[in-house]
Design a protein around this motif. Structure first.
Motif, PDB file in Angstrom:
ATOM      1  N   GLY A   1       1.085  -1.361   0.174  1.00  0.00           N
ATOM      2  CA  GLY A   1      -0.062  -0.043  -0.059  1.00  0.00           C
ATOM      3  C   GLY A   1       0.906   1.344   0.022  1.00  0.00           C
ATOM      4  O   GLY A   1       2.029   1.403   0.213  1.00  0.00           O
ATOM      5  N   SER A   2       0.307   2.477  -0.502  1.00  0.00           N
ATOM      6  CA  SER A   2       1.104   3.739  -0.144  1.00  0.00           C
ATOM      7  C   SER A   2       1.530   3.997   1.259  1.00  0.00           C
ATOM      8  O   SER A   2       2.311   4.567   1.503  1.00  0.00           O
ATOM      9  CB  SER A   2       0.306   4.796  -0.664  1.00  0.00           C
ATOM     10  N   ASP A   3       0.880   3.448   1.854  1.00  0.00           N
ATOM     11  CA  ASP A   3       0.952   3.681   3.582  1.00  0.00           C
ATOM     12  C   ASP A   3       2.350   3.084   3.846  1.00  0.00           C
ATOM     13  O   ASP A   3       3.089   3.738   4.921  1.00  0.00           O
ATOM     14  CB  ASP A   3       0.004   2.916   4.529  1.00  0.00           C
ATOM     15  N   GLU A   4       2.898   2.046   3.352  1.00  0.00           N
ATOM     16  CA  GLU A   4       4.257   1.760   3.524  1.00  0.00           C
ATOM     17  C   GLU A   4       5.364   2.714   3.165  1.00  0.00           C
ATOM     18  O   GLU A   4       6.072   2.929   3.872  1.00  0.00           O
ATOM     19  CB  GLU A   4       4.596   0.200   2.914  1.00  0.00           C
ATOM     20  N   ALA A   5       4.982   3.199   2.025  1.00  0.00           N
ATOM     21  CA  ALA A   5       5.954   4.365   1.347  1.00  0.00           C
ATOM     22  C   ALA A   5       5.916   5.500   2.138  1.00  0.00           C
ATOM     23  O   ALA A   5       6.959   6.212   2.441  1.00  0.00           O
ATOM     24  CB  ALA A   5       5.386   4.483  -0.091  1.00  0.00           C
ATOM     25  N   ILE A   6       4.731   5.851   2.846  1.00  0.00           N
ATOM     26  CA  ILE A   6       4.662   7.014   3.752  1.00  0.00           C
ATOM     27  C   ILE A   6       5.460   6.536   5.139  1.00  0.00           C
ATOM     28  O   ILE A   6       6.301   7.577   5.396  1.00  0.00           O
ATOM     29  CB  ILE A   6       3.176   7.167   4.057  1.00  0.00           C
ATOM     30  N   ASP A   7       5.299   5.647   5.713  1.00  0.00           N
ATOM     31  CA  ASP A   7       5.958   5.291   6.842  1.00  0.00           C
ATOM     32  C   ASP A   7       7.606   5.083   6.652  1.00  0.00           C
ATOM     33  O   ASP A   7       8.275   5.734   7.596  1.00  0.00           O
ATOM     34  CB  ASP A   7       5.420   3.970   7.463  1.00  0.00           C
ATOM     35  N   LEU A   8       7.940   4.522   5.543  1.00  0.00           N
ATOM     36  CA  LEU A   8       9.289   4.546   5.284  1.00  0.00           C
ATOM     37  C   LEU A   8      10.088   5.946   5.051  1.00  0.00           C
ATOM     38  O   LEU A   8      11.093   6.058   5.395  1.00  0.00           O
ATOM     39  CB  LEU A   8       9.492   3.807   4.074  1.00  0.00           C
ATOM     40  N   LEU A   9       9.227   6.998   4.537  1.00  0.00           N
ATOM     41  CA  LEU A   9       9.765   8.176   4.354  1.00  0.00           C
ATOM     42  C   LEU A   9      10.099   8.763   5.772  1.00  0.00           C
ATOM     43  O   LEU A   9      11.075   9.498   5.818  1.00  0.00           O
ATOM     44  CB  LEU A   9       8.764   9.107   3.487  1.00  0.00           C
ATOM     45  N   PHE A  10       9.284   8.529   6.689  1.00  0.00           N
ATOM     46  CA  PHE A  10       9.224   9.170   8.100  1.00  0.00           C
ATOM     47  C   PHE A  10      10.645   8.377   8.779  1.00  0.00           C
ATOM     48  O   PHE A  10      11.644   8.791   9.145  1.00  0.00           O
ATOM     49  CB  PHE A  10       8.111   8.781   8.807  1.00  0.00           C
ATOM     50  N   ARG A  11      10.592   7.035   8.431  1.00  0.00           N
ATOM     51  CA  ARG A  11      11.871   6.243   8.996  1.00  0.00           C
ATOM     52  C   ARG A  11      13.070   6.493   8.567  1.00  0.00           C
ATOM     53  O   ARG A  11      14.146   6.446   9.015  1.00  0.00           O
ATOM     54  CB  ARG A  11      11.534   5.009   8.879  1.00  0.00           C
ATOM     55  N   ALA A  12      13.100   7.016   7.200  1.00  0.00           N
ATOM     56  CA  ALA A  12      14.388   7.196   6.696  1.00  0.00           C
ATOM     57  C   ALA A  12      14.940   8.708   6.606  1.00  0.00           C
ATOM     58  O   ALA A  12      16.093   9.023   6.690  1.00  0.00           O
ATOM     59  CB  ALA A  12      14.167   6.987   5.110  1.00  0.00           C
ATOM     60  N   PHE A  13      14.022   9.788   6.773  1.00  0.00           N
ATOM     61  CA  PHE A  13      14.368  10.902   6.602  1.00  0.00           C
ATOM     62  C   PHE A  13      14.107  12.018   7.962  1.00  0.00           C
ATOM     63  O   PHE A  13      14.442  13.227   7.832  1.00  0.00           O
ATOM     64  CB  PHE A  13      13.824  11.572   5.243  1.00  0.00           C
ATOM     65  N   CYS A  14      13.229  11.572   8.752  1.00  0.00           N
ATOM     66  CA  CYS A  14      12.932  12.220   9.948  1.00  0.00           C
ATOM     67  C   CYS A  14      13.404  11.614  11.213  1.00  0.00           C
ATOM     68  O   CYS A  14      13.193  10.620  11.633  1.00  0.00           O
ATOM     69  CB  CYS A  14      11.318  12.345  10.094  1.00  0.00           C
ATOM     70  N   GLU A  15      14.329  12.590  11.878  1.00  0.00           N
ATOM     71  CA  GLU A  15      14.875  12.168  13.093  1.00  0.00           C
ATOM     72  C   GLU A  15      13.789  12.461  14.221  1.00  0.00           C
ATOM     73  O   GLU A  15      13.289  13.240  14.588  1.00  0.00           O
ATOM     74  CB  GLU A  15      16.164  13.133  13.432  1.00  0.00           C
ATOM     75  N   PRO A  16      13.384  11.242  14.980  1.00  0.00           N
ATOM     76  CA  PRO A  16      12.471  11.315  15.932  1.00  0.00           C
ATOM     77  C   PRO A  16      12.744  12.373  17.047  1.00  0.00           C
ATOM     78  O   PRO A  16      13.926  12.329  17.469  1.00  0.00           O
ATOM     79  CB  PRO A  16      12.582   9.872  16.399  1.00  0.00           C
ATOM     80  N   GLY A  17      11.917  13.128  17.473  1.00  0.00           N
ATOM     81  CA  GLY A  17      11.920  13.991  18.649  1.00  0.00           C
ATOM     82  C   GLY A  17      12.694  15.475  17.854  1.00  0.00           C
ATOM     83  O   GLY A  17      12.860  16.258  18.952  1.00  0.00           O
TER      84      GLY A  17
END
Length: 346
Positions: A78-94
């Motif tokens: 689903g597109s949802d996996e791509a959305i989640d991976l964009l967060f995991r790859a490019f966004c530093e938590p916090g």
């Protein structure tokens, strides 16, 4: 845009999992490398072998339809996996943040919360178009992603193309354009602009026009460096073999899909006209998608009354800028007639 500066530090140094099928080149007839069941599957068709981790045959077939090279294509659950991976790859938590533009698709916010990434909301204008000044003010050095849904869900309208281009030209992070409903729109897709904007990511799906929602197959198109990062962080075999086989078969029937798109657009226009004639309907918003947003006198009671008759639509009345609104997916001709008949009795 420097992709190395944009991605998280730990992702830069990540060594992705190497599958058994990644470690040899060429042809083989005996596979004793992946600890599979060598005897087959208890089914008419065997699924005992792991699928192609990069789905190259399926991407090649998609490439011939979309005109996008394989190396610029990512396939997800689903597109949802791509959305989640964009967060995991490019966004530093916090630390990092993203911008969303309510009212919009809810998974952007859910994925941000799961990944502990700050969400900055810049509401669309009353016309459901971009607030360019508001977006510019919300951006800082930690803004990594801006999500633009066009045609927008739940409002149904396409976002003005020049406004999207303004964001693309003036933002150093990734601009994610979600085109889940693009097949129903007059506006052309942004995938033709991939060579012009290295920070552009376009999401599309097989769940809408292609009628394959149950398969959970989404597409992301972007510059090669972005796709390489997504392939680096994805699960090894994220698209199963059955999904790949069925999708390949579906791609052979593009004429059927195009016929359904034409019929859906005709039904959308007819339903919009019929809904506008009902006394309870205050407004029917123009739509470029396979659904219509309407404003009614009493959204919650209307929704509940339809549920009692076995008709399920979506109550969007508590969503920003959608007070008193219901979202109605375009059904078959018969389903649309039943809906209208039910509404007339309320």
């Amino acid at each position: 845009m420097d992709i190395n500066k944009l991605q998280r530090e730990n992702i830069k140094n990540l060594r992705p999992y190497s599958t058994a099928r990644d470690e040899y080149k060429g042809q083989a007839s005996i596979f004793l490398d992946a600890n599979e069941n060598s005897y087959g599957s208890p089914l008419d068709q065997n699924y005992n072998r792991y699928p192609d981790p990069l789905q190259l045959d399926l991407k090649d077939a998609i490439s011939k339809i979309k005109g996008v090279p394989i190396e610029n294509t990512f396939l997800g659950n689903g597109s949802d996996e791509a959305i989640d991976l964009l967060f995991r790859a490019f966004c530093e938590p916090g630390i990092d943040n993203i911008i969303i533009l309510p009212p919009t698709y809810g998974m952007y916010e859910v994925s941000a919360n799961i990944n502990n990434v700050e969400i900055r909301k810049v509401d669309l204008l009353p016309s459901f178009q971009l607030d360019l000044e508001g977006i510019a003010e919300a951006i800082d050095e930690h803004t990594k992603l801006i999500f633009i849904c066009s045609p927008n869900n739940p409002t149904g309208n396409s976002i003005i193309r020049t406004d999207i281009e303004t964001v693309l030209a003036n933002f150093n992070g990734l601009v994610v354009i979600d085109e889940a409903y693009i097949n129903y729109a007059k506006q052309r897709t942004f995938i033709k602009e991939l060579t012009e904007y290295p920070n552009l990511v376009v999401l599309q799906t097989f769940s809408k026009a292609w009628g394959l929602a149950a398969l959970r197959l989404g597409m992301a198109f972007a510059a090669r460096p972005v796709i390489d990062v997504l392939n680096k962080v994805k699960p090894p075999y994220n698209i199963n073999q059955a999904t790949q086989d069925i999708a390949l078969k579906a791609l052979e029937n593009i004429e059927q899909v195009n016929d359904w798109i034409k019929i859906t657009v005709e039904e959308r226009d007819k339903l919009s006209t019929d809904l506008a004639e009902l006394a309870m309907v205050k407004k029917v918003y123009p739509s470029d998608a396979n659904f219509i947003l309407i404003q009614v006198d009493d959204a919650l009671n209307t929704y509940n009354a339809l549920v009692d008759q076995g008709i399920i639509i979506r109550d969007r009345s508590k969503v920003s800028l959608c007070e008193g609104c219901l979202r109605i997916t375009i059904g078959t001709t018969q389903e649309n007639e039943i809906l209208l008949k039910a509404l007339k009795t309320l």
